[in-house]
Design a protein around this motif. Structure first.
Motif, mmCIF file in Angstrom:
data_model
loop_
_atom_site.group_PDB
_atom_site.id
_atom_site.type_symbol
_atom_site.label_atom_id
_atom_site.label_comp_id
_atom_site.label_asym_id
_atom_site.label_seq_id
_atom_site.Cartn_x
_atom_site.Cartn_y
_atom_site.Cartn_z
ATOM 1 N N PHE A 36 0.827 -1.212 0.000
ATOM 2 C CA PHE A 36 0.000 0.000 0.000
ATOM 3 C C PHE A 36 0.862 1.264 0.000
ATOM 4 C CE2 PHE A 36 -4.177 -1.827 1.889
ATOM 5 C CZ PHE A 36 -4.139 -2.838 0.941
ATOM 6 N N LYS A 37 1.957 1.241 0.776
ATOM 7 C CA LYS A 37 2.827 2.412 0.842
ATOM 8 C C LYS A 37 3.455 2.686 -0.528
ATOM 9 C CE LYS A 37 6.809 4.305 3.328
ATOM 10 N NZ LYS A 37 7.901 4.012 4.289
ATOM 11 N N PHE A 38 3.847 1.626 -1.217
ATOM 12 C CA PHE A 38 4.428 1.758 -2.565
ATOM 13 C C PHE A 38 3.440 2.457 -3.501
ATOM 14 C CE2 PHE A 38 4.433 -0.142 -6.850
ATOM 15 C CZ PHE A 38 5.674 0.264 -7.310
ATOM 16 N N ILE A 39 2.187 2.065 -3.461
ATOM 17 C CA ILE A 39 1.177 2.648 -4.339
ATOM 18 C C ILE A 39 1.014 4.142 -4.074
ATOM 19 C CG2 ILE A 39 -1.307 2.658 -4.875
ATOM 20 C CD1 ILE A 39 0.137 0.312 -6.103
ATOM 21 N N ARG A 47 9.124 9.303 -8.067
ATOM 22 C CA ARG A 47 10.574 9.158 -7.874
ATOM 23 C C ARG A 47 10.879 8.219 -6.708
ATOM 24 N NH1 ARG A 47 15.241 11.158 -9.444
ATOM 25 N NH2 ARG A 47 16.961 11.393 -7.978
ATOM 26 N N LYS A 48 10.127 8.320 -5.645
ATOM 27 C CA LYS A 48 10.377 7.478 -4.474
ATOM 28 C C LYS A 48 10.014 6.020 -4.732
ATOM 29 C CE LYS A 48 10.118 11.031 -0.890
ATOM 30 N NZ LYS A 48 9.482 11.455 0.367
ATOM 31 N N LYS A 49 9.105 5.792 -5.669
ATOM 32 C CA LYS A 49 8.736 4.409 -6.002
ATOM 33 C C LYS A 49 9.925 3.623 -6.553
ATOM 34 C CE LYS A 49 3.804 4.516 -7.135
ATOM 35 N NZ LYS A 49 2.825 4.310 -8.225
ATOM 36 N N LEU A 50 10.856 4.319 -7.190
ATOM 37 C CA LEU A 50 11.946 3.656 -7.906
ATOM 38 C C LEU A 50 12.792 2.763 -7.002
ATOM 39 C CD1 LEU A 50 13.145 6.631 -10.153
ATOM 40 C CD2 LEU A 50 11.603 4.745 -10.779
ATOM 41 N N ARG A 51 12.844 3.073 -5.710
ATOM 42 C CA ARG A 51 13.738 2.330 -4.815
ATOM 43 C C ARG A 51 13.111 1.024 -4.288
ATOM 44 N NH1 ARG A 51 11.798 6.495 -1.325
ATOM 45 N NH2 ARG A 51 10.843 5.683 0.593
ATOM 46 N N LEU A 66 10.390 -10.348 -13.238
ATOM 47 C CA LEU A 66 10.463 -10.334 -11.773
ATOM 48 C C LEU A 66 10.638 -11.723 -11.170
ATOM 49 C CD1 LEU A 66 7.863 -7.569 -10.837
ATOM 50 C CD2 LEU A 66 10.355 -7.415 -10.842
ATOM 51 N N GLU A 67 10.969 -12.705 -11.999
ATOM 52 C CA GLU A 67 11.367 -13.989 -11.424
ATOM 53 C C GLU A 67 12.593 -13.794 -10.531
ATOM 54 O OE1 GLU A 67 11.898 -16.672 -14.651
ATOM 55 O OE2 GLU A 67 9.747 -16.874 -15.053
ATOM 56 N N THR A 68 13.397 -12.796 -10.896
ATOM 57 C CA THR A 68 14.509 -12.351 -10.045
ATOM 58 C C THR A 68 14.138 -10.988 -9.456
ATOM 59 O OG1 THR A 68 16.092 -13.453 -11.487
ATOM 60 C CG2 THR A 68 16.966 -11.779 -9.974
ATOM 61 N N GLU A 69 14.416 -10.803 -8.201
ATOM 62 C CA GLU A 69 14.062 -9.548 -7.527
ATOM 63 C C GLU A 69 14.707 -8.347 -8.218
ATOM 64 O OE1 GLU A 69 13.852 -8.639 -2.898
ATOM 65 O OE2 GLU A 69 15.897 -8.362 -3.661
ATOM 66 N N LEU A 70 13.887 -7.310 -8.490
ATOM 67 C CA LEU A 70 14.365 -6.078 -9.117
ATOM 68 C C LEU A 70 13.787 -4.874 -8.395
ATOM 69 C CD1 LEU A 70 13.717 -6.858 -12.910
ATOM 70 C CD2 LEU A 70 15.933 -6.917 -11.743
ATOM 71 N N THR A 71 14.520 -3.778 -8.428
ATOM 72 C CA THR A 71 13.894 -2.524 -8.002
ATOM 73 C C THR A 71 12.928 -2.092 -9.093
ATOM 74 O OG1 THR A 71 15.569 -1.127 -9.032
ATOM 75 C CG2 THR A 71 15.965 -1.810 -6.725
ATOM 76 N N PHE A 72 11.988 -1.239 -8.724
ATOM 77 C CA PHE A 72 11.037 -0.721 -9.709
ATOM 78 C C PHE A 72 11.786 0.019 -10.815
ATOM 79 C CE2 PHE A 72 7.521 2.422 -10.791
ATOM 80 C CZ PHE A 72 6.813 1.508 -11.553
ATOM 81 N N GLY A 82 10.850 -5.058 -0.253
ATOM 82 C CA GLY A 82 11.671 -4.169 0.552
ATOM 83 C C GLY A 82 12.021 -2.900 -0.208
ATOM 84 N N GLU A 83 12.999 -2.154 0.322
ATOM 85 C CA GLU A 83 13.461 -0.925 -0.315
ATOM 86 C C GLU A 83 14.975 -0.981 -0.458
ATOM 87 O OE1 GLU A 83 11.802 2.803 1.226
ATOM 88 O OE2 GLU A 83 10.417 1.594 2.422
ATOM 89 N N SER A 84 15.461 -0.525 -1.595
ATOM 90 C CA SER A 84 16.892 -0.497 -1.823
ATOM 91 C C SER A 84 17.505 0.720 -1.136
ATOM 92 C CB SER A 84 17.195 -0.433 -3.329
ATOM 93 O OG SER A 84 18.560 -0.216 -3.551
ATOM 94 N N SER A 85 18.706 0.554 -0.598
ATOM 95 C CA SER A 85 19.399 1.657 0.083
ATOM 96 C C SER A 85 20.205 2.496 -0.905
ATOM 97 C CB SER A 85 20.336 1.103 1.157
ATOM 98 O OG SER A 85 21.287 0.208 0.575
ATOM 99 N N ASN A 86 20.139 2.163 -2.203
ATOM 100 C CA ASN A 86 20.952 2.866 -3.201
ATOM 101 C C ASN A 86 20.280 4.124 -3.750
ATOM 102 O OD1 ASN A 86 22.921 0.887 -2.998
ATOM 103 N ND2 ASN A 86 21.988 -0.373 -4.598
ATOM 104 N N TYR A 87 19.122 4.508 -3.181
ATOM 105 C CA TYR A 87 18.408 5.674 -3.709
ATOM 106 C C TYR A 87 18.296 6.741 -2.638
ATOM 107 C CZ TYR A 87 17.131 2.813 -7.683
ATOM 108 O OH TYR A 87 17.166 2.041 -8.814
#
Length: 470
Positions: free
Chosen positions: A339-342, A347-351, A419-425, A465-470
């Motif tokens: 829900f938070k992602f939606i 820009r914040k969705k990308l992470r 997305l068979e492999t985990e990806l950031t948005f 989850g969220e990536s720390s690279n953003y």
């Protein structure tokens, strides 16, 4: 402030009758979410009910009401006039209160200015000729209907005055008791308590609860403070404003009013919210309806149509029976985390990181089916899916048949494979750009967002989850 609620079974069995919801299970989920969000913010939350309600809410679900009062056993009233029991609850209050319906959720405590108000209601309603006007015309056609003068004036107005009573109450107990007495007199004079009324086609609840309240407020010159600061048309209670569970944490009020109770999407997201916030009560409600869920009750009988596809499903079901229920429950919990992602800015969705359901299987031969077969499948799985070109994504579930079928288009198919492999948005968007070469076929950002939400909603992908690279 005390919060009160009313549940009167009206001689029905709540384990069988859905009380206007798509199923009895969702009816209870709504009551649970309403009660639990209220108890999160208020110390005193009372339920006035009958023995049927007590057996379910107190004994089987153990909902944390501060007090449950058996008040409405053998209530002499035609069940269609359910608002009568609510008015009885209003009349019994001896301190300032607010009454909240079981299809209303208050994620936050009411503002102090509302709690201290003389009178409280959910919102002012704008009566239209097509809705409340037509309702009042039918009532006036009953030549025997007896109305106090101020109520007669109200229902002959160009716009019928009304306050939505999803939330109602206040500090002026003297006025509230007078209001209840007027309602009781109207009900008695018009024989609406008769368990076997001569006329059952006219619903008087709106008149003797909401319109009467508004008319008496005007007659006595009182002021009502509303939870919502704007008016709503009597037929304008939209999904976006009142039923969008994606906004649950950030809204002051949700009210699943009328036909929205049968909206599959509303009920599905209600399940997710309850599981995410109150998993213990989610499990208790599911246990009440074991026979509706193949993996739990083992009483589901499958359909044997479309041999090849159903053979595919049966083979999957056999494989999926080996999956532990606890693992499936954990996947259900994961499906509530998006829900938070939606709600995030683009820009914040990308992470955010996304991944396909680990048990996802896709049936691809459906593209070759004849048109008639596709139409039948669409009607069974998702009648709102318009395209004849689709694959069928299948995943195991804890509830219902033990599996879920979802129609997917080509864009959704590509996203699932990526997305068979985990990806950031962000990485997902890059891959879509890279692998779809033809500019004419490139999906718009809106189309990708819509497809991702569709896949998240149907539990085919998860936010991990969220990536720390953003």
């Amino acid at each position: 402030m005390r919060v009160v609620q009313t549940f009167w079974s009206g001689g029905k069995d709540p384990l069988i009758d859905s009380f206007g919801w798509s199923s009895p299970q969702h009816h209870f989920m709504s009551w649970a979410l309403s009660c639990l969000t209220l108890r999160q913010n208020y110390d005193e939350v009372f339920l006035y009910t009958d023995s049927v309600g007590y057996a379910i809410f107190a004994e089987q679900l153990s909902l944390p009401y501060s007090k449950i009062i058996i008040q409405y056993d053998n209530l002499d009233c035609y069940p269609t006039h359910w608002a009568y029991s609510k008015l009885l609850t209003y009349s019994l209050q001896d301190k300032p209160f607010v009454h909240v319906d079981g299809d209303v959720y208050l994620p936050k405590r009411l503002k102090p200015a509302i709690e201290s108000a003389e009178l409280i209601a959910q919102n002012w309603e704008i009566g239209t000729a097509e809705c409340y006007g037509d309702m009042m015309r039918k009532i006036k056609e009953r030549t025997s209907t007896v109305l106090p003068h101020f109520l007669n004036n109200a229902i002959t107005a160009d716009s019928i005055p009304s306050y939505n009573a999803g939330v109602i109450g206040g500090n002026d107990l003297e006025f509230i008791k007078e209001y209840c007495n007027h309602a009781f007199q109207f009900i008695e004079k018009n024989s609406l308590r008769n368990p076997n009324p001569k006329e059952t086609g006219v619903n008087h609840n709106i008149l003797f609860e909401q319109v009467l309240f508004a008319a008496l407020v005007k007659e006595k010159g009182r002021r009502v403070t509303t939870v919502l600061d704007h008016s709503i048309g009597d037929n304008k209670y939209s999904y976006a404003e009142f039923c969008d569970f994606y906004r649950f944490e950030n809204t002051d009020l949700m009210h699943i009013i009328g036909g929205h109770k049968k909206n599959h999407r509303v009920c599905e997201l209600l399940e997710r919210i309850l599981l995410n916030k109150y998993p213990e009560y989610y499990s208790k409600i599911i246990d009440l309806f074991k026979d509706s869920h193949k993996r739990i009750g083992k009483k589901y009988v499958s359909d044997n149509s479309y041999h090849d596809y159903h053979t595919f499903l049966e083979d999957l079901s056999l494989q999926w029976e080996k999956i532990d229920n606890e693992e499936l429950l954990n996947l259900e919990k994961m499906s509530t985390h998006y829900f938070k992602f939606i709600q995030e800015k683009e820009r914040k969705k990308l992470r955010y990181k996304l991944q396909s359901n680990p048990y996802l299987e896709i049936y691809e031969d459906s593209k070759e089916w004849p048109k008639e077969t596709k139409e039948l499948i669409r009607s069974k799985i998702n009648s709102e899916f318009k395209s004849d070109r689709f694959d069928i994504a299948c995943i195991p579930t804890l509830l219902n048949k033990g599996y879920k079928e979802v129609l997917i288009d080509d864009l959704s198919y590509n996203i699932l494979v990526m997305l068979e492999t985990e990806l950031t948005f962000n990485s997902l968007l890059d891959k879509l750009d890279l692998y779809i070469d033809n500019a004419n076929d490139k999906p718009t950002d809106w189309a990708v967002d819509r497809a991702v939400e569709y896949l998240l909603y149907h539990k085919l992908i998860y936010v991990t989850g969220e990536s720390s690279n953003y």
